[in-house]
Write a protein that holds these residues in place. Sequence first.
Motif, PDB file in Angstrom:
ATOM      1  N   GLU A 259       0.827  -1.193   0.000  1.00  0.00           N
ATOM      2  CA  GLU A 259       0.000   0.000   0.000  1.00  0.00           C
ATOM      3  C   GLU A 259       0.872   1.258   0.000  1.00  0.00           C
ATOM      4  O   GLU A 259       1.944   1.288   0.588  1.00  0.00           O
ATOM      5  CB  GLU A 259      -0.894   0.018   1.245  1.00  0.00           C
ATOM      6  CG  GLU A 259      -1.826  -1.176   1.371  1.00  0.00           C
ATOM      7  CD  GLU A 259      -3.026  -1.083   0.452  1.00  0.00           C
ATOM      8  OE1 GLU A 259      -3.178  -0.048  -0.222  1.00  0.00           O
ATOM      9  OE2 GLU A 259      -3.802  -2.049   0.404  1.00  0.00           O
TER      10      GLU A 259
ATOM     11  N   SER B 212      -2.747   5.293   2.519  1.00  0.00           N
ATOM     12  CA  SER B 212      -3.829   4.486   1.963  1.00  0.00           C
ATOM     13  C   SER B 212      -3.934   3.180   2.741  1.00  0.00           C
ATOM     14  O   SER B 212      -3.191   2.940   3.695  1.00  0.00           O
ATOM     15  CB  SER B 212      -3.583   4.218   0.478  1.00  0.00           C
ATOM     16  OG  SER B 212      -2.416   3.432   0.301  1.00  0.00           O
TER      17      SER B 212
ATOM     18  N   ASP C  52      -3.894   2.896   6.619  1.00  0.00           N
ATOM     19  CA  ASP C  52      -3.687   4.257   7.132  1.00  0.00           C
ATOM     20  C   ASP C  52      -4.942   5.124   7.064  1.00  0.00           C
ATOM     21  O   ASP C  52      -5.019   6.154   7.731  1.00  0.00           O
ATOM     22  CB  ASP C  52      -2.602   4.977   6.325  1.00  0.00           C
ATOM     23  CG  ASP C  52      -1.216   4.396   6.527  1.00  0.00           C
ATOM     24  OD1 ASP C  52      -1.056   3.556   7.429  1.00  0.00           O
ATOM     25  OD2 ASP C  52      -0.308   4.784   5.767  1.00  0.00           O
ATOM     26  N   VAL C  53      -5.887   4.767   6.219  1.00  0.00           N
ATOM     27  CA  VAL C  53      -7.027   5.638   5.954  1.00  0.00           C
ATOM     28  C   VAL C  53      -7.777   5.944   7.252  1.00  0.00           C
ATOM     29  O   VAL C  53      -8.085   5.057   8.048  1.00  0.00           O
ATOM     30  CB  VAL C  53      -7.982   5.001   4.924  1.00  0.00           C
ATOM     31  CG1 VAL C  53      -9.263   5.828   4.795  1.00  0.00           C
ATOM     32  CG2 VAL C  53      -7.295   4.896   3.565  1.00  0.00           C
ATOM     33  N   GLY C  54      -8.036   7.249   7.451  1.00  0.00           N
ATOM     34  CA  GLY C  54      -8.749   7.687   8.638  1.00  0.00           C
ATOM     35  C   GLY C  54      -7.871   7.876   9.856  1.00  0.00           C
ATOM     36  O   GLY C  54      -8.364   8.264  10.912  1.00  0.00           O
TER      37      GLY C  54
ATOM     38  N   TYR D  79       0.677  11.818   7.178  1.00  0.00           N
ATOM     39  CA  TYR D  79      -0.546  11.526   6.434  1.00  0.00           C
ATOM     40  C   TYR D  79      -1.701  11.545   7.417  1.00  0.00           C
ATOM     41  O   TYR D  79      -1.644  10.875   8.455  1.00  0.00           O
ATOM     42  CB  TYR D  79      -0.459  10.157   5.742  1.00  0.00           C
ATOM     43  CG  TYR D  79       0.575  10.113   4.638  1.00  0.00           C
ATOM     44  CD1 TYR D  79       0.206  10.325   3.311  1.00  0.00           C
ATOM     45  CD2 TYR D  79       1.919   9.893   4.930  1.00  0.00           C
ATOM     46  CE1 TYR D  79       1.160  10.310   2.299  1.00  0.00           C
ATOM     47  CE2 TYR D  79       2.874   9.877   3.924  1.00  0.00           C
ATOM     48  CZ  TYR D  79       2.484  10.081   2.607  1.00  0.00           C
ATOM     49  OH  TYR D  79       3.435  10.079   1.610  1.00  0.00           O
TER      50      TYR D  79
ATOM     51  N   PRO E  12      -6.293  12.516   7.760  1.00  0.00           N
ATOM     52  CA  PRO E  12      -7.527  12.793   7.010  1.00  0.00           C
ATOM     53  C   PRO E  12      -7.966  14.250   7.035  1.00  0.00           C
ATOM     54  O   PRO E  12      -8.729  14.676   6.179  1.00  0.00           O
ATOM     55  CB  PRO E  12      -8.562  11.900   7.708  1.00  0.00           C
ATOM     56  CG  PRO E  12      -8.043  11.748   9.098  1.00  0.00           C
ATOM     57  CD  PRO E  12      -6.549  11.723   8.979  1.00  0.00           C
TER      58      PRO E  12
END
Length: 477
Positions: free
Chosen positions: A25, A29, A32-34, A49, A51
């Motif tokens: 990934e 992404s 990691d998202v959120g 990184y 949100p």
Amino acid sequence: MVTRWRVLSICVNALVCASFVVAAELPGSGPDVGKAVIYRDTWGVPHIYAPTVEAGLYAMGWAQAEDRPEELLKNFMRAMGESAKFDGPMGVESDMISLLWDNYGTSKRNFDRIRPEIQEQVRAYVKGVNDFYAAHPGDIPSWWGDRRADEYMVVAFFRFFLYGWSVGQVFDDLQAGGIQPGFDKDSRGSNQWSVSPGRSAEGAAILCIDPHLSWWGASRFWEFRVHAGVLQGSGFNLPGGSYIGLGHNADVAWAMTTGGPDTADVYELTLKSDDPTKYLYDGQWRSLSSRDVTIEVKGAPSQRLTIWSSHHGPIVAMRGGKAYAAKMAYAEEVQLVEAWYEFNTAKDCIGAMRALDMRQLFPQNVMVADTSGNIYYQRTGRVPLRPTGYDWSRPVDGSTSASEWLGLHPASDHVQVLNPPQGYMQNCNISPDVMMVNSPFSPDKTLSYLYGSSAGATNQRGARAVQLLQADASVTV
């Protein structure tokens, strides 16, 4: 391209930073998202990184505290006028200047003037700082005690460091009047240049900034990258400051060098012979206000002093029945964080110009380039509109309302140019009329205090930059 990432492990509240290596990934992404995740590259530079902007600034606060645990807190202490607690007698002068302009008190009194969303972003950054120290109490120096960082310290540090250029102009005016201020003026400089796509081998605008700041003390830079909602970019800041200070986002790059319009003045006051706490103004005696402060000094007795002020500003010198009051256009200003947010999120040169329209930036040569191919320059600052008939480069008569400022110059009055026909610009701390061959600027086209420089004033760096840029029609990075 970095193919393998070393990841900082932190887990705090809802903003979770993962501790794993992502093989398939891309950062930010997949898992990691959120979440707010801090990756560190081969050189240890944090790549954030997150949100949202708030989550990204939280992680920025955490990463700064981890990288510079002492220096970050020292910068807050410098801004509050408490550096002598760790620097000893060497810190007294810096503390006196911070206390003269009451950086922390001013920030606290005026914080509500900052836009609510920017307030919340600054608070998120501070929470990241505090949560790091809570998780790593061994990194807290003894002189910090059990206090917690707050949002006012961030604003105070912006004031302390960046408005120091304007404070230096106060000392210049004093010296021009034959008065030694008793303070050392910081020596700061930098190089900057930009080229348009037509003179670029890349077919795109190029902007370069080479800051000449110290490796020691408050001015030592901290590098990072951030991908957090609308905050997307790379660059440098100082520990204790939020947002990208110098660098670029996805569409705009910005640079700043020392040099700019006159943003401060000194007023000469006549003191009453039998009561020097009073000064003459429009034929009446006014009382100076006073504020008692104590500077705690490591390894030496504390120093107690009284700061006297007129309606113009603090008294910075006294001699022969006269007092000299400093008036700075930034005296009550706290919205520099807003201007920096506008730079960080600008979509083009016009967006950067909106940041300058706020007139919160300190006196500087600001240069901007964007992905549409524009290059832009403004000699910016918060410049008072002054009445005629006075020499504003030295102390002026403060006994009359006739010498009072008349307001502020709009940014449209400043020395500036968008896409000069030469296709390049540079300003290495030099006068605007020697920024390029056939420069559109000259002192006779604007007020001297807006121009802020002597005609033809250049240096080896600036002269060499013009020589190289003028001769090269296909500039490479």
